[in-house]
Design an enzyme around this catalytic site. Sequence first.
Site, PDB file in Angstrom:
ATOM      1  CE1 TYR A 182      16.630  71.880  50.926  1.00 29.56           C
ATOM      2  CE2 TYR A 182      16.782  73.279  52.852  1.00 29.56           C
ATOM      3  CZ  TYR A 182      17.029  72.096  52.234  1.00 29.56           C
ATOM      4  OH  TYR A 182      17.695  71.102  52.921  1.00 29.56           O
ATOM      5  CD  GLU A 183      19.354  75.929  47.171  1.00 29.50           C
ATOM      6  OE1 GLU A 183      19.483  76.519  46.083  1.00 29.50           O
ATOM      7  OE2 GLU A 183      19.736  76.414  48.244  1.00 29.50           O
TER       8      GLU A 183
END
Length: 558
Positions: free
Chosen positions: A428-429
């Site tokens: 994620y990110e």
Amino acid sequence: MPYRAPVSDITFCLDHVVGFDRVQALPAFEDATPDVVQAILTEAGRICEDVLAPLNRAGDLHPARLENGVVRTSPGYADGYRAIAEAGFVAISADPEYGGLGLPQTVTTAVNDMMGGACLSLELNPLMTQGQIEALEHHASDEIKALYLPKLTSGEWCGTMNLTEPQAGSDVGALTSKAEPNGDGTYAVSGQKIYISWGDNDFTDNVVHLVLARLPGAPNGTKGISLFLVPRNVPDADGNPGVANSLKVVSLEHKLGLHGSPTCVMQYDGATGWLIGEENRGMAAMFTMMNNARLGVGVQGVSVADAAYQHALVYALERKQGRPPVSDGTGTILDHADVRRMLMEMKAEVFAARAMCMDLAVSIDLGNAGDAAAAARAAFLTPIAKVYGSETGIKVSNLGVQVHGGMGFVEETGAAQFVRDVRVTAIYEGTTGIQAMDLAGRKLMDGGDAAFALLDEVEAAGDPAVAAAAQALRKTTSDVLALDMADRFGGAVPYLMAFARVLGAHYHAKAAASGDTARQALAHYYIARLLPEAHAAMAQARCGATGLYDLSPDDLAA
């Protein structure tokens, strides 16, 4: 085992490795005196050890659940969140005009490091809010700021960001959520978003979503995306949570780890929202939040790595197995060479990754104060710190299971939870691959100026082995610059990891220069045993995409 907040290691990093005193010397941070910073770190460490760490296992065993449309959080999480909010740890770096402490991002990073090690699932909540606060400070209207920032800063309300859709993951430009003007300055936002961390909870008065969507007639791709603030409850005339907005949590994902953190599928059906920033400029506004989060996720990897190391060390000091190979040892498995190798590697990686994240935070603070060189340095370091931090979390947690042996595979020891919880940080990110492509592509668009400036620092520091590796990386950077983009991307991850290894050795060499014999020994381990990996990674980076497409899809399936 009890979690020990790494206050002393963080303090050492700030004082001897990353030059935090340069930030403290800035007029904007005159209140960030050594005494104040130490008091904050000490109090954060206490809360992490006494309040948050005991919640970590409870969140894993008793996940958040969706009950009649409301997210019910894990046992004790409400009290843990309240402790974070009341201590002011949601808004350490937020604008004092709206109730923040106005302290450097570096201090926030240090506190987040400890909170993530204590209970990563819960730490995700304030991390999201911190990013939203920063985005609103930079891009929201004065009216939005006046209404929302005090509530977010105090922790009464919390924030999320909504990018991903079922058909639009890393390719954000493929999103289809829409926003129709209502004619009164508000917009009706419709669409479905997935993977929304802390999309709802039962302990804050409101949840404020930042949602990417398209206005009518907007261009295709990322150039046609706008950003909207969409609260769970629309504030009334007095600024209190009013009627429920037209949005809901459809379901919660059943995940490998982070069970205490509800990952929501969100549905917006004409929900009332407000435009943040300019029309069709939503990605620029959202990137303010995402860049904050990328540092935060790198720190999460460091946090869990440290906790996994502590857990493994205690086990190694207690476990007796086999005949100790040394006569004056502990009598435990810590005496065995391979166990000692794993623990040394874990400790060395944690320090290097933590120093890198703190270095990035210092560069961000200096850049925000107007130092253009520091801002460029921060931009270049961001993908490296995100990847190295998250990959270190995965590696060290995996080694922690190995130190435990068979008991590491048994859930009751808790060693496996670190592996499960940290695995997503490399996804994620911005995945490891996406971050590496950013480094080899966008971050080298300056002709390598930022990369070479960073290597100048490393070479000037004086350690011969580290300087030699930096010189080799300088040559590799020139070689990568000569490749077309497809070849750059083919070797992007090795290129990033080569940078991480060289910088990690640099931080260790600076730590060794303090004269501390233990840090000198750890630096020697990293430079002698881990730094050589940089040269292998450079060789891969120079290969580019050669050979990656030599097997057809049928060959791969054969």
